[in-house]
Scaffold this motif. Structure first.
Motif, PDB file in Angstrom:
ATOM      1  N   LEU A 172      45.741  39.684  47.049  1.00 17.50           N
ATOM      2  CA  LEU A 172      46.117  40.983  46.466  1.00 17.50           C
ATOM      3  C   LEU A 172      46.126  42.074  47.545  1.00 17.50           C
ATOM      4  O   LEU A 172      47.005  42.944  47.549  1.00 17.50           O
ATOM      5  CB  LEU A 172      45.164  41.358  45.329  1.00 17.50           C
ATOM      6  CG  LEU A 172      45.309  40.525  44.048  1.00 17.50           C
ATOM      7  CD1 LEU A 172      44.235  40.910  43.037  1.00 17.50           C
ATOM      8  CD2 LEU A 172      46.690  40.694  43.408  1.00 17.50           C
ATOM      9  N   ASP A 173      45.155  42.009  48.463  1.00 16.84           N
ATOM     10  CA  ASP A 173      45.152  42.983  49.569  1.00 16.84           C
ATOM     11  C   ASP A 173      46.487  42.931  50.319  1.00 16.84           C
ATOM     12  O   ASP A 173      47.064  43.955  50.680  1.00 16.84           O
ATOM     13  CB  ASP A 173      44.035  42.663  50.577  1.00 16.84           C
ATOM     14  CG  ASP A 173      42.641  42.928  50.011  1.00 16.84           C
ATOM     15  OD1 ASP A 173      42.544  43.520  48.919  1.00 16.84           O
ATOM     16  OD2 ASP A 173      41.661  42.525  50.664  1.00 16.84           O
ATOM     17  N   VAL A 188      51.269  39.192  40.305  1.00 16.66           N
ATOM     18  CA  VAL A 188      50.615  38.051  40.966  1.00 16.66           C
ATOM     19  C   VAL A 188      49.992  37.156  39.899  1.00 16.66           C
ATOM     20  O   VAL A 188      49.091  37.576  39.162  1.00 16.66           O
ATOM     21  CB  VAL A 188      49.540  38.541  41.966  1.00 16.66           C
ATOM     22  CG1 VAL A 188      48.859  37.345  42.635  1.00 16.66           C
ATOM     23  CG2 VAL A 188      50.170  39.449  43.017  1.00 16.66           C
ATOM     24  N   GLU A 189      50.525  35.920  39.793  1.00 18.54           N
ATOM     25  CA  GLU A 189      50.026  34.987  38.780  1.00 18.54           C
ATOM     26  C   GLU A 189      48.915  34.120  39.366  1.00 18.54           C
ATOM     27  O   GLU A 189      49.079  33.516  40.431  1.00 18.54           O
ATOM     28  CB  GLU A 189      51.185  34.097  38.290  1.00 18.54           C
ATOM     29  CG  GLU A 189      50.751  33.090  37.249  1.00 18.54           C
ATOM     30  CD  GLU A 189      51.901  32.166  36.843  1.00 18.54           C
ATOM     31  OE1 GLU A 189      53.004  32.670  36.535  1.00 18.54           O
ATOM     32  OE2 GLU A 189      51.674  30.942  36.836  1.00 18.54           O
ATOM     33  N   VAL A 190      47.799  34.057  38.655  1.00 16.90           N
ATOM     34  CA  VAL A 190      46.655  33.278  39.139  1.00 16.90           C
ATOM     35  C   VAL A 190      46.283  32.196  38.132  1.00 16.90           C
ATOM     36  O   VAL A 190      46.679  32.242  36.970  1.00 16.90           O
ATOM     37  CB  VAL A 190      45.438  34.191  39.441  1.00 16.90           C
ATOM     38  CG1 VAL A 190      45.826  35.283  40.426  1.00 16.90           C
ATOM     39  CG2 VAL A 190      44.840  34.795  38.177  1.00 16.90           C
ATOM     40  N   ALA A 202      39.072  38.793  40.291  1.00 19.71           N
ATOM     41  CA  ALA A 202      39.897  39.032  41.478  1.00 19.71           C
ATOM     42  C   ALA A 202      40.740  40.287  41.293  1.00 19.71           C
ATOM     43  O   ALA A 202      40.982  41.031  42.255  1.00 19.71           O
ATOM     44  CB  ALA A 202      40.781  37.819  41.763  1.00 19.71           C
ATOM     45  N   GLY A 203      41.178  40.538  40.054  1.00 24.39           N
ATOM     46  CA  GLY A 203      41.959  41.743  39.779  1.00 24.39           C
ATOM     47  C   GLY A 203      41.134  42.990  40.077  1.00 24.39           C
ATOM     48  O   GLY A 203      41.608  43.949  40.688  1.00 24.39           O
ATOM     49  N   VAL A 204      39.863  42.952  39.675  1.00 19.08           N
ATOM     50  CA  VAL A 204      38.971  44.080  39.950  1.00 19.08           C
ATOM     51  C   VAL A 204      38.733  44.181  41.461  1.00 19.08           C
ATOM     52  O   VAL A 204      38.860  45.255  42.057  1.00 19.08           O
ATOM     53  CB  VAL A 204      37.634  43.914  39.183  1.00 19.08           C
ATOM     54  CG1 VAL A 204      36.575  44.881  39.705  1.00 19.08           C
ATOM     55  CG2 VAL A 204      37.857  44.121  37.681  1.00 19.08           C
ATOM     56  N   ALA A 205      38.412  43.031  42.090  1.00 22.13           N
ATOM     57  CA  ALA A 205      38.109  43.045  43.533  1.00 22.13           C
ATOM     58  C   ALA A 205      39.319  43.480  44.358  1.00 22.13           C
ATOM     59  O   ALA A 205      39.171  44.117  45.402  1.00 22.13           O
ATOM     60  CB  ALA A 205      37.651  41.653  43.976  1.00 22.13           C
ATOM     61  N   GLY A 206      40.511  43.119  43.897  1.00 24.30           N
ATOM     62  CA  GLY A 206      41.724  43.413  44.667  1.00 24.30           C
ATOM     63  C   GLY A 206      42.395  44.710  44.239  1.00 24.30           C
ATOM     64  O   GLY A 206      43.494  45.024  44.691  1.00 24.30           O
ATOM     65  N   THR A 238      53.054  49.293  41.865  1.00 26.40           N
ATOM     66  CA  THR A 238      52.047  48.847  40.891  1.00 26.40           C
ATOM     67  C   THR A 238      51.761  47.372  41.114  1.00 26.40           C
ATOM     68  O   THR A 238      52.680  46.582  41.320  1.00 26.40           O
ATOM     69  CB  THR A 238      52.560  49.068  39.438  1.00 26.40           C
ATOM     70  OG1 THR A 238      52.701  50.470  39.215  1.00 26.40           O
ATOM     71  CG2 THR A 238      51.600  48.491  38.407  1.00 26.40           C
ATOM     72  N   ILE A 239      50.469  47.038  41.076  1.00 22.68           N
ATOM     73  CA  ILE A 239      50.065  45.634  41.222  1.00 22.68           C
ATOM     74  C   ILE A 239      49.575  45.129  39.869  1.00 22.68           C
ATOM     75  O   ILE A 239      48.686  45.735  39.248  1.00 22.68           O
ATOM     76  CB  ILE A 239      48.887  45.489  42.224  1.00 22.68           C
ATOM     77  CG1 ILE A 239      49.185  46.140  43.560  1.00 22.68           C
ATOM     78  CG2 ILE A 239      48.481  44.013  42.370  1.00 22.68           C
ATOM     79  CD1 ILE A 239      50.012  45.344  44.503  1.00 22.68           C
ATOM     80  N   ILE A 240      50.141  44.008  39.452  1.00 25.40           N
ATOM     81  CA  ILE A 240      49.700  43.376  38.195  1.00 25.40           C
ATOM     82  C   ILE A 240      49.127  42.003  38.528  1.00 25.40           C
ATOM     83  O   ILE A 240      49.798  41.188  39.166  1.00 25.40           O
ATOM     84  CB  ILE A 240      50.888  43.207  37.210  1.00 25.40           C
ATOM     85  CG1 ILE A 240      51.551  44.563  36.944  1.00 25.40           C
ATOM     86  CG2 ILE A 240      50.415  42.549  35.907  1.00 25.40           C
ATOM     87  CD1 ILE A 240      52.784  44.504  36.056  1.00 25.40           C
ATOM     88  N   CYS A 241      47.892  41.771  38.110  1.00 25.19           N
ATOM     89  CA  CYS A 241      47.287  40.444  38.294  1.00 25.19           C
ATOM     90  C   CYS A 241      47.288  39.767  36.915  1.00 25.19           C
ATOM     91  O   CYS A 241      46.646  40.256  35.977  1.00 25.19           O
ATOM     92  CB  CYS A 241      45.863  40.603  38.828  1.00 25.19           C
ATOM     93  SG  CYS A 241      45.056  39.017  39.133  1.00 25.19           S
ATOM     94  N   ILE A 242      48.032  38.682  36.796  1.00 25.92           N
ATOM     95  CA  ILE A 242      48.186  38.047  35.484  1.00 25.92           C
ATOM     96  C   ILE A 242      47.671  36.603  35.533  1.00 25.92           C
ATOM     97  O   ILE A 242      47.985  35.849  36.454  1.00 25.92           O
ATOM     98  CB  ILE A 242      49.655  38.111  34.983  1.00 25.92           C
ATOM     99  CG1 ILE A 242      49.754  37.579  33.550  1.00 25.92           C
ATOM    100  CG2 ILE A 242      50.620  37.366  35.905  1.00 25.92           C
ATOM    101  CD1 ILE A 242      51.080  37.930  32.869  1.00 25.92           C
ATOM    102  N   SER A 243      46.906  36.254  34.535  1.00 22.84           N
ATOM    103  CA  SER A 243      46.396  34.891  34.435  1.00 22.84           C
ATOM    104  C   SER A 243      47.510  33.977  33.908  1.00 22.84           C
ATOM    105  O   SER A 243      48.294  34.379  33.041  1.00 22.84           O
ATOM    106  CB  SER A 243      45.216  34.895  33.470  1.00 22.84           C
ATOM    107  OG  SER A 243      44.810  33.588  33.231  1.00 22.84           O
TER     108      SER A 243
END
Ligand code: F6P
Length: 371
Positions: A172-173, A188-190, A202-206, A238-243
């Motif tokens: 994410l960084d 970003v799909e995880v 990771a969404g919080v950390a990144g 905008t960064i989206i972290c999606i499971s």
């Protein structure tokens, strides 16, 4: 510890089941070294998970075999996520569907012939469920909870999870760079199956702006409003972290493939690309999807996972020395402990609505796309 025998432990089988995960070798090392040094027991490595027990493929593990493997990713024993003894695919029907057989007796015979007093099973919920038939066949199984997904019930954490979180937050960084240089929305799909732990941590950390979890169906309106609100404040990226297990409100999970020979036949994947296309169509802003995939399971474990794996492996060996039967090693409220292995079969631990990190993230302005 549930000890019910005073017989000294002499010979222990050990296997790694399910998907590979950082820290597996650290557990193999801790179990083997403890049993050899403290209990003068022999350790037999079973190759490729339960498949090796079904096919009778085993090899002795000596002290030197497990030295220098703490930081090595994957598993020196190999693994399989298709070998459930109770429902093992042995052939194909004329219509192409698999023929299943119960090969539990074969596993029990192989364990007895090898003189195993017990088996240490390092795996996730699929492996612990598959071990139930061995237990019914009279084999003593001590489980060690593994998963990058962190979704085993009964334990606060599984080893491998913190490494996956580190890998995703590093990614994410890097994604932030492209997002801000091009004023893009980056999705970003995880991994994580039906549990959102990796995406949440990771969404919080990144520093993701929006986090989509399987436990909280997302609203496209809510996502687009958040992007728009950020834009109005001059934040064009905008960064989206999606499971991988996330789904739109009223919609279904996106399935990449189904494997009927696997105890867990559904492979999720593709929701990131679906969401990216929806966003671009709705608001016209350039949007890209990145799937981190198996990178999240690869490579060397972080220090905290090495310590946890060592504690788990040591406790598994201590349980065997104390004569315990059919226990799962866990960490509960910060302490290494153990519970009945049957308690975790066929269950998954998902992110609860009152999870404190969820609340904290909401309060600092992270969207979970549910407003
Ligand atoms: O359970 C670990 C995991 O990596 C999940 O996060 C993911 O959904 C799945 O395994 C992928 O499985 P495979 O390696 O069989 O594609």
């Amino acid at each position: 510890m549930g000890a019910d025998s005073t017989q000294p432990i002499k010979r222990v089988g050990l296997f790694t089941g399910g998907g590979d995960c950082p820290g597996l070798n650290a557990v193999i090392r801790a179990v083997t070294k403890t049993l050899i040094r403290a209990n003068h027991a022999e350790v037999i490595g079973i190759e490729d998970g339960l498949l090796g027990l079904i096919e009778n493929r085993m090899r002795p593990l000596e002290f030197d075999d497990v030295s220098g493997i703490m930081f090595v990713g994957g598993t020196i024993l190999g693994s399989s996520n298709k070998a459930n003894p109770e429902r093992f695919a042995t052939g194909t029907n004329p219509d192409g569907s698999p023929v299943f057989e119960d090969v539990t007796d074969r596993c029990v015979d192989h364990a007895k012939a090898a003189g195993l007093d017990a088996i240490v099973a390092i795996g996730g919920d699929g492996t612990m469920s598959a071990c139930q038939s061995l237990i019914r066949g009279g084999i003593n199984v001590i489980g060690v909870p593994k998963s990058i997904d962190n979704d085993l019930v009964g334990t606060d954490i599984t080893f491998g999870f913190l490494t996956a979180v580190q890998i995703v937050s590093d990614a994410l960084d890097r994604i932030h760079t492209t997002a801000s240089s091009h004023n893009r929305v980056m999705v970003v799909e995880v991994m994580g199956r039906n549990a959102g732990w990796i995406a949440l941590y990771a969404g919080v950390a990144g520093g993701a702006d929006i986090i989509c979890l399987p436990e909280i169906p997302y609203s496209l309106d809510s996502i687009c409003e958040k992007i728009d609100e950020r834009s109005r404040r001059g934040r064009k990226a905008t960064i989206i972290c999606i499971s991988e297990g996330a789904k739109e409100r009223g919609g279904d999970q996106v399935v990449k493939l189904t494997d009927p020979t696997s105890p867990d036949p559904i492979r999720l994947g593709g929701v990131g690309a679906v969401l990216a296309a929806q966003i671009e169509e709705r608001i016209g802003q350039e949007t890209r999807a990145t799937v981190l995939g198996h990178v999240q399971r690869g490579g060397t474990p972080v220090g905290a996972d090495r310590v946890l794996a060592t504690q788990f492996g040591h406790h598994a060996a201590a349980l065997l020395a104390a004569g315990a039967r059919n226990r799962l090693v866990v960490r509960c409220q910060g302490q290494i402990d153990d519970i009945d292995i049957g308690a975790v079969a066929n269950r998954q631990r998902v992110v609860p609505p009152d999870e404190p990190i969820l609340q904290a993230a909401r309060e600092i302005g992270t969207s979970f796309a549910d407003s």
